[in-house]
Design an enzyme around this catalytic site. Structure first.
Site, PDB file in Angstrom:
ATOM      1  N   SER A 166      11.266  -7.247  29.401  1.00 45.53           N
ATOM      2  CA  SER A 166      10.223  -6.397  28.826  1.00 45.53           C
ATOM      3  C   SER A 166      10.350  -6.339  27.313  1.00 45.53           C
ATOM      4  O   SER A 166      11.461  -6.392  26.764  1.00 45.53           O
ATOM      5  CB  SER A 166      10.305  -4.989  29.400  1.00 45.53           C
ATOM      6  OG  SER A 166       9.406  -4.112  28.728  1.00 45.53           O
ATOM      7  N   TYR A 179      14.652   2.702  31.817  1.00 49.45           N
ATOM      8  CA  TYR A 179      13.985   1.433  32.120  1.00 49.45           C
ATOM      9  C   TYR A 179      14.369   0.368  31.101  1.00 49.45           C
ATOM     10  O   TYR A 179      14.705  -0.773  31.463  1.00 49.45           O
ATOM     11  CB  TYR A 179      12.470   1.648  32.129  1.00 49.45           C
ATOM     12  CG  TYR A 179      11.655   0.390  32.251  1.00 49.45           C
ATOM     13  CD1 TYR A 179      11.478  -0.219  33.491  1.00 49.45           C
ATOM     14  CD2 TYR A 179      11.046  -0.195  31.139  1.00 49.45           C
ATOM     15  CE1 TYR A 179      10.720  -1.382  33.615  1.00 49.45           C
ATOM     16  CE2 TYR A 179      10.291  -1.341  31.253  1.00 49.45           C
ATOM     17  CZ  TYR A 179      10.138  -1.940  32.484  1.00 49.45           C
ATOM     18  OH  TYR A 179       9.391  -3.085  32.605  1.00 49.45           O
TER      19      TYR A 179
END
Length: 274
Positions: A166, A179
């Site tokens: 990400s 996350y």
């Protein structure tokens, strides 16, 4: 059904979390490129079968693989389902052709592994509960580690591993700290595996998307939210699953034979000025 053609013809790919979102885009793209695609799902078998049908209707080959990630024994369960699904394809005469030992047991049965499955976990550090922290790490970091660990014998020399990380690992997002930590771990796994598996000719790379317009992000239906996210990108638009899938397809191909250990940003130039 005819024989698939394309630059990945004769190869077998496994895409975790391939039933929706970015994973679906990747699975469909690899299918169009000729790979036999194992479409993994956690709980929604119908969604995975829909992706399989889409690939088949486009002239490709695919089968669904069900296994919940983030629970004890998840990697073993996934590979057992993969082995069974591949055996079913061979029995139906749909196995991968022309790639050495494919179809002879589990060893050497996979060319491309895409670790895409993941879950979100949002909240600042004081808002993240221990159970939620453990869950996001179990799915996003622990599962890929052991999927690779138990898949090494199946992965052929000269194969490809692509980890979907990400863009949050490039900039600070306090509201997604847990996350982001899982994706940082995935980047480190990528670098280390590239060194470990290089002697076998296996490339290992990570792709770092930004926000992507999929059913996983229904809040993008709000025009104001969409405009705000579009402004992150140098291109002033929101990413699509195909934008990321095309990058993964490159890394899965022979064209990327000299690229390994890289965290490749695929966010449309998001937050370049940060």
């Amino acid at each position: 059904m005819g024989t698939s053609t394309g630059r990945l013809a004769g190869r077998t790919a496994l895409v975790t979390g391939g039933s929706r979102g970015i994973g679906r885009g990747i699975a469909e793209r690899l299918g169009r490129d000729g790979a036999l695609v194992a479409v993994h799902y956690g709980r929604n078998a119908a969604a995975a079968e829909e992706v399989v049908k889409t690939i088949e209707h486009a002239g490709g080959r695919a089968f669904a693989v069900g296994a919940e990630l983030g629970v004890p024994g998840d990697a073993e369960a996934l590979w057992a389902a993969f082995d069974a699904g591949l055996a079913g394809q061979r029995a139906a005469g749909e196995g991968a052709e022309g790639r050495g030992p494919a179809g002879q047991g589990t060893a050497g049965s996979l060319d491309i592994l895409v670790n895409n499955a993941g879950i979100g976990q949002y909240g600042r550090i004081h808002e993240v509960a221990e159970a939620d922290f453990d869950k996001v790490f179990a799915v996003n970091a622990r599962a890929p580690f052991f999927v690779v660990r138990h898949g090494l014998e199946r992965l052929r020399d000269g194969g490809r591993i692509v980890n979907v990380s990400s863009g949050v690992t490039r900039v600070a997002f306090p509201t997604a700290i847990a996350y982001a930590m899982t994706k940082g771990a995935l980047n480190t796994l990528t670098l280390t595996l590239a060194e470990e598996l290089g002697p076998r000719g296996i490339t290992v790379n990570a792709v770092l998307p930004g926000v992507v317009a999929t059913d996983v992000n229904p809040w993008l239906d709000d025009p104001r939210a969409r405009a705000r996210v579009a402004a992150y990108s140098a291109f002033d638009r929101v990413g699509e699953a195909s934008d990321v899938a095309d990058v993964v397809a490159f890394l899965a191909s022979d064209d990327a034979r000299w690229v390994t250990g890289q965290n490749l940003d695929a966010s449309g130039g998001s937050n370049l000025g940060v």
